[in-house]
Design a protein around this motif. Structure first.
Motif, PDB file in Angstrom:
ATOM      1  N   SER A   1       0.843  -1.185   0.000  1.00  0.00           N
ATOM      2  CA  SER A   1       0.000   0.000   0.000  1.00  0.00           C
ATOM      3  C   SER A   1       0.884   1.243   0.000  1.00  0.00           C
ATOM      4  N   LEU A   2       0.288   2.368  -0.277  1.00  0.00           N
ATOM      5  CA  LEU A   2       1.027   3.625  -0.334  1.00  0.00           C
ATOM      6  C   LEU A   2       1.631   3.964   1.032  1.00  0.00           C
ATOM      7  N   ASP A   3       0.883   3.700   2.108  1.00  0.00           N
ATOM      8  CA  ASP A   3       1.391   3.965   3.455  1.00  0.00           C
ATOM      9  C   ASP A   3       2.630   3.122   3.763  1.00  0.00           C
TER      10      ASP A   3
ATOM     11  N   ASP B   1       6.356   4.608   4.624  1.00  0.00           N
ATOM     12  CA  ASP B   1       7.078   4.205   5.833  1.00  0.00           C
ATOM     13  C   ASP B   1       8.443   3.605   5.484  1.00  0.00           C
ATOM     14  N   GLU B   2       8.493   2.807   4.414  1.00  0.00           N
ATOM     15  CA  GLU B   2       9.743   2.184   3.986  1.00  0.00           C
ATOM     16  C   GLU B   2      10.751   3.252   3.538  1.00  0.00           C
ATOM     17  N   ILE B   3      10.272   4.257   2.831  1.00  0.00           N
ATOM     18  CA  ILE B   3      11.157   5.342   2.375  1.00  0.00           C
ATOM     19  C   ILE B   3      11.670   6.144   3.562  1.00  0.00           C
ATOM     20  N   LYS B   4      10.806   6.408   4.541  1.00  0.00           N
ATOM     21  CA  LYS B   4      11.220   7.175   5.720  1.00  0.00           C
ATOM     22  C   LYS B   4      12.285   6.442   6.532  1.00  0.00           C
ATOM     23  N   GLU B   5      12.227   5.122   6.547  1.00  0.00           N
ATOM     24  CA  GLU B   5      13.170   4.336   7.344  1.00  0.00           C
ATOM     25  C   GLU B   5      14.518   4.162   6.662  1.00  0.00           C
ATOM     26  N   ASP B   6      14.566   4.234   5.330  1.00  0.00           N
ATOM     27  CA  ASP B   6      15.797   3.988   4.585  1.00  0.00           C
ATOM     28  C   ASP B   6      16.381   5.301   4.076  1.00  0.00           C
ATOM     29  N   PRO B   7      17.537   5.726   4.615  1.00  0.00           N
ATOM     30  CA  PRO B   7      18.124   7.014   4.208  1.00  0.00           C
ATOM     31  C   PRO B   7      18.460   7.085   2.717  1.00  0.00           C
ATOM     32  N   LYS B   8      18.871   5.964   2.123  1.00  0.00           N
ATOM     33  CA  LYS B   8      19.207   5.982   0.691  1.00  0.00           C
ATOM     34  C   LYS B   8      17.971   6.242  -0.155  1.00  0.00           C
TER      35      LYS B   8
END
Length: 51
Positions: free
Chosen positions: A3-5, A9-16
């Motif tokens: 899902s979009l959420d 969340d995955e993007i926020k957790e991964d700095p790259k």
């Protein structure tokens, strides 16, 4: 299928991934700014030639 959420969340957790999203967003915004300036200058010059 995520899902979009979950993706946010995955993007926020991964700095790259966060840096990649920021860079892509920055390039897109800057490109639109430059394109807008070119269009405005082009229209002004085009109107000056016609008059």
């Amino acid at each position: 299928m995520k899902s979009l959420d979950e993706r946010i969340d995955e993007i926020k957790e991964d700095p790259k991934k966060l840096r990649r999203v920021f860079t892509i967003t920055w390039i897109a915004a800057y490109s639109m700014l430059i394109l807008g300036a070119i269009l405005i200058i082009g229209i002004l010059l085009y109107e000056k030639v016609l008059t």
